[in-house]
Design a protein around this motif. Structure first.
Motif, short mmCIF file in Angstrom:
data_model
loop_
_atom_site.label_atom_id
_atom_site.label_comp_id
_atom_site.label_asym_id
_atom_site.label_seq_id
_atom_site.Cartn_x
_atom_site.Cartn_y
_atom_site.Cartn_z
N GLY A 31 0.81 -1.31 -0.16
CA GLY A 31 0.09 -0.17 -0.16
C GLY A 31 0.89 1.33 0.03
O GLY A 31 0.56 2.44 -0.18
N PHE A 32 2.13 1.05 -0.08
CA PHE A 32 2.94 2.43 0.13
C PHE A 32 3.73 2.49 -1.42
O PHE A 32 3.79 1.50 -1.97
CB PHE A 32 4.11 2.15 1.17
N SER A 33 3.91 3.71 -1.69
CA SER A 33 4.15 3.97 -3.32
C SER A 33 5.44 3.07 -3.33
O SER A 33 5.93 3.18 -4.66
CB SER A 33 4.39 5.58 -3.40
N TYR A 34 6.50 3.01 -2.44
CA TYR A 34 7.85 2.37 -2.93
C TYR A 34 7.51 0.84 -2.75
O TYR A 34 8.53 0.28 -2.91
CB TYR A 34 8.92 2.95 -1.76
N ASN A 35 6.35 0.39 -2.53
CA ASN A 35 6.21 -1.20 -2.57
C ASN A 35 5.92 -1.56 -3.91
O ASN A 35 5.03 -0.58 -4.57
CB ASN A 35 5.07 -1.48 -1.57
N GLU A 36 6.39 -2.36 -4.51
CA GLU A 36 6.04 -3.11 -5.66
C GLU A 36 4.82 -3.75 -5.83
O GLU A 36 4.24 -3.94 -4.68
CB GLU A 36 7.37 -4.11 -6.14
N TYR A 86 10.17 6.68 -7.12
CA TYR A 86 10.37 5.36 -6.99
C TYR A 86 10.10 4.74 -8.56
O TYR A 86 9.32 5.06 -9.20
CB TYR A 86 9.58 4.64 -6.02
N PHE A 135 10.70 1.43 -11.35
CA PHE A 135 10.73 0.09 -11.21
C PHE A 135 10.78 -0.50 -12.82
O PHE A 135 10.40 0.25 -13.32
CB PHE A 135 9.29 -0.61 -10.91
N TYR A 163 9.44 -3.91 -14.82
CA TYR A 163 8.70 -5.29 -14.68
C TYR A 163 8.95 -5.82 -16.02
O TYR A 163 9.20 -5.17 -17.30
CB TYR A 163 7.06 -4.95 -14.67
N ASN A 216 -0.12 6.79 -4.51
CA ASN A 216 0.27 5.36 -4.63
C ASN A 216 0.08 5.05 -6.39
O ASN A 216 -0.47 3.85 -6.48
CB ASN A 216 -0.70 4.67 -3.84
#
Lengths: 113, 113
Positions: free
Chosen positions: A96-101, B32, B34, B36, B99
């Protein structure tokens, strides 16, 4: 296996109909995201829910709606379906946090005839 | 709002050659980032992520990416391509204060024998 489950895997329906896609997030994840992937539009963010509340909205049509239930599973409702709604619909979940994939489910392939 | 641009919708390399997939981001605050990967008929799988620690990030399957703030880039590289690397690759960005993860249009990597 990402831990995110989506049902059904395939769905074939007719124009004008309504369908419901279901997603169960990874255990412990509070956020659920819905995406539409089509050849002409690419991967489009539709909507995000966090712990039952809508958190962010992307390119989601008014004919589409979603909700997240107390057990954190989510449903995406698509109504008045058109040929152009044929696509892969992905659900993803994260803490739920923006830095979480985000962890993606296998997708539901919707075909509208 | 944040966004990413992936340069080149298709990249073709020979097996054993360097893989370079380009991604530039736009954001008003530190992002942040990423990468994929999506194999045919599957959901997206995280390769690596940058969350403001080391600027050179190592991921799975021998991939790595370097965050360059001055160039607003986060290019993905792998020294030696393998046939199994053939897939679609997506760069994505999110911000600490939301998010809403935004994906690039994707780059399809083909690996020639």
């Amino acid at each position: 296996d990402s831990g995110v489950t989506q049902t059904p895997k395939h769905l074939i329906t007719a124009t004008g109909q309504r369908v419901t896609l279901r997603c169960s997030p990874r255990s412990g994840d509070l956020s659920v995201y819905w995406y539409q992937q089509s050849l002409d539009q690419g991967l489009q963010f539709l909507i995000q829910y966090y712990n039952g509340e809508e958190r962010a909205k992307g390119n989601i049509l008014e004919r589409f709606s979603a909700q997240q239930f107390p057990d954190l599973h989510s449903e995406l409702n698509l109504s008045s379906l058109e040929l152009g709604d044929s696509a892969l619909y992905f659900c993803a979940s994260s803490l739920g946090f923006s830095y979480n994939e985000q962890f993606f489910g296998p997708g539901t392939r919707l075909t509208v005839l | 709002a944040q966004s990413v641009t992936q340069l080149g919708s298709h990249v073709s390399v020979s097996e054993g050659a360097l893989v370079l997939l380009r991604c530039n981001y736009s954001s008003s605050v530190p992002p942040y980032l990423f990468w994929y990967v999506q194999y045919p008929n599957q959901g997206l799988q995280l390769l690596l992520k940058y969350t403001s620690a080391a600027t050179l990030v190592k991921g799975i399957n021998g991939f790595e990416a370097e965050f360059k703030k001055s160039e607003t880039s986060f290019h993905l590289t792998k020294p030696s391509a393998h046939m199994s690397d053939a897939a679609e690759y997506f760069c994505a960005v999110s911000l600490y204060n939301n998010n809403d993860m935004r994906f690039g249009a994707g780059t399809r990597l083909t690996v020639k024998p």
